[in-house]
Design a protein around this motif. Structure first.
Motif, PDB file in Angstrom:
ATOM      1  N   GLY A  17       2.336   9.001  19.075  1.00  0.00           N
ATOM      2  CA  GLY A  17       0.896   9.210  18.978  1.00  0.00           C
ATOM      3  C   GLY A  17       0.196   7.931  18.573  1.00  0.00           C
ATOM      4  O   GLY A  17       0.756   6.835  18.653  1.00  0.00           O
ATOM      5  N   THR A  18      -1.031   8.081  18.117  1.00  0.00           N
ATOM      6  CA  THR A  18      -1.861   6.924  17.769  1.00  0.00           C
ATOM      7  C   THR A  18      -1.922   6.721  16.263  1.00  0.00           C
ATOM      8  O   THR A  18      -2.130   7.665  15.507  1.00  0.00           O
ATOM      9  N   VAL A  19      -1.720   5.479  15.850  1.00  0.00           N
ATOM     10  CA  VAL A  19      -1.834   5.074  14.446  1.00  0.00           C
ATOM     11  C   VAL A  19      -3.044   4.159  14.331  1.00  0.00           C
ATOM     12  O   VAL A  19      -3.164   3.193  15.092  1.00  0.00           O
ATOM     13  N   LEU A  20      -3.942   4.461  13.408  1.00  0.00           N
ATOM     14  CA  LEU A  20      -5.121   3.622  13.172  1.00  0.00           C
ATOM     15  C   LEU A  20      -4.980   2.913  11.840  1.00  0.00           C
ATOM     16  O   LEU A  20      -4.623   3.535  10.829  1.00  0.00           O
ATOM     17  N   VAL A  21      -5.262   1.607  11.834  1.00  0.00           N
ATOM     18  CA  VAL A  21      -5.172   0.787  10.625  1.00  0.00           C
ATOM     19  C   VAL A  21      -6.556   0.191  10.386  1.00  0.00           C
ATOM     20  O   VAL A  21      -7.025  -0.626  11.180  1.00  0.00           O
TER      21      VAL A  21
ATOM     22  N   LYS B  21      -7.287  -7.372   3.877  1.00  0.00           N
ATOM     23  CA  LYS B  21      -5.906  -7.322   3.382  1.00  0.00           C
ATOM     24  C   LYS B  21      -5.169  -6.113   3.941  1.00  0.00           C
ATOM     25  O   LYS B  21      -5.724  -5.017   3.996  1.00  0.00           O
ATOM     26  N   MET B  22      -3.910  -6.330   4.306  1.00  0.00           N
ATOM     27  CA  MET B  22      -3.102  -5.231   4.814  1.00  0.00           C
ATOM     28  C   MET B  22      -2.718  -4.251   3.706  1.00  0.00           C
ATOM     29  O   MET B  22      -2.677  -3.044   3.915  1.00  0.00           O
ATOM     30  N   ASN B  23      -2.446  -4.779   2.496  1.00  0.00           N
ATOM     31  CA  ASN B  23      -1.960  -3.890   1.433  1.00  0.00           C
ATOM     32  C   ASN B  23      -3.020  -2.931   0.895  1.00  0.00           C
ATOM     33  O   ASN B  23      -2.703  -1.998   0.156  1.00  0.00           O
ATOM     34  N   THR B  24      -4.281  -3.125   1.277  1.00  0.00           N
ATOM     35  CA  THR B  24      -5.334  -2.186   0.867  1.00  0.00           C
ATOM     36  C   THR B  24      -5.905  -1.409   2.052  1.00  0.00           C
ATOM     37  O   THR B  24      -6.839  -0.621   1.893  1.00  0.00           O
ATOM     38  N   ALA B  25      -5.348  -1.612   3.242  1.00  0.00           N
ATOM     39  CA  ALA B  25      -5.840  -0.922   4.438  1.00  0.00           C
ATOM     40  C   ALA B  25      -5.485   0.563   4.388  1.00  0.00           C
ATOM     41  O   ALA B  25      -4.555   0.973   3.700  1.00  0.00           O
ATOM     42  N   VAL B  26      -6.231   1.364   5.132  1.00  0.00           N
ATOM     43  CA  VAL B  26      -5.933   2.795   5.268  1.00  0.00           C
ATOM     44  C   VAL B  26      -5.251   2.994   6.618  1.00  0.00           C
ATOM     45  O   VAL B  26      -5.813   2.641   7.660  1.00  0.00           O
ATOM     46  N   ILE B  27      -4.036   3.537   6.579  1.00  0.00           N
ATOM     47  CA  ILE B  27      -3.262   3.763   7.801  1.00  0.00           C
ATOM     48  C   ILE B  27      -3.163   5.265   8.047  1.00  0.00           C
ATOM     49  O   ILE B  27      -2.624   5.996   7.219  1.00  0.00           O
ATOM     50  N   THR B  28      -3.704   5.720   9.174  1.00  0.00           N
ATOM     51  CA  THR B  28      -3.641   7.135   9.519  1.00  0.00           C
ATOM     52  C   THR B  28      -2.806   7.308  10.783  1.00  0.00           C
ATOM     53  O   THR B  28      -2.751   6.416  11.623  1.00  0.00           O
ATOM     54  N   GLY B  29      -2.142   8.471  10.885  1.00  0.00           N
ATOM     55  CA  GLY B  29      -1.285   8.703  12.044  1.00  0.00           C
ATOM     56  C   GLY B  29      -0.828  10.134  12.103  1.00  0.00           C
ATOM     57  O   GLY B  29      -1.636  11.059  12.056  1.00  0.00           O
TER      58      GLY B  29
END
Length: 199
Positions: free
Chosen positions: A107-111, A116-124
């Motif tokens: 499926g699709t993962v949204l970042v 900064k990557m370490n504070t990003a929200v990753i949904t999937g």
């Protein structure tokens, strides 16, 4: 003979089903990321390390690939500078790692983040949503921890890891981190029975 043939077909079906692959797509959008950086995606697939990389363009990046349909895969997304800096010490490189773990499923993962990557929200997928729920419980403590780490990193780089046991600023920051870590662990332990009851 027919029983053997049926068993063989059933086994083939189970093997094929267990190895079925699903397509994933990852799209990243970072609103305050002006310079181009290298983005690295890493995960294990069939006991082998898979690594892919790309470069951001105007804060955007994309990946695509395949993962097993049946189970989520633990993966890591990280930012790296485009060019190596030979004068950067190993300690500094370690301390400046900017990455985040997540669960990769078909499926699709949204970042989504700022810079900064370490504070990003990753949904999937479903497993990633469960991880986000757990992270939501620890949001306040995590934000404080990241702020304290941002204060500590320059001190550790400056000392190159020497004399940190006697550095009063480092000790003070570490003392502030300890109760936050304890509270985060308590929240994780408290969430485990609730997750089991929902299964």
């Amino acid at each position: 003979m027919r029983k053997m043939a049926c068993l063989f077909v059933l086994l083939l079906f189970l093997v094929f089903n267990g190895n079925a692959q699903g397509i994933f797509k990852i799209h990243g959008a970072f609103t305050s990321l002006k310079k181009e950086v290298k983005v690295v995606l890493a995960y294990n697939l069939n006991h082998k390390q898979v690594q892919d990389s790309t470069v951001t363009r105007n804060g955007l990046f994309d990946f695509s690939g395949t993962v097993p349909s049946a189970l989520p895969v633990k993966a890591t997304l990280g930012f790296l500078p485009l060019e190596d800096h030979p004068n950067t010490s190993y300690v500094e490189q370690l301390l400046k790692i900017d990455e985040q773990d997540f669960f990769l499923e078909k499926g699709t993962v949204l970042v989504k983040g700022s810079s900064k990557m370490n504070t990003a929200v990753i949904t999937g997928g479903k497993t990633q949503q469960e991880l986000l729920s757990l992270q939501g419980l620890k949001r306040e403590e995590r934000a404080k921890m990241l702020n304290l780490q941002d204060e500590m990193i320059p001190l550790l780089i400056q000392s190159q890891g020497f004399g940190i046991d006697s550095n009063k600023k480092v000790q003070a920051l570490s003392a502030q981190m300890q109760p936050l870590v304890k509270k985060m662990r308590e929240k994780e332990e408290g969430e485990k029975p609730r997750r089991r009851s929902r299964m």
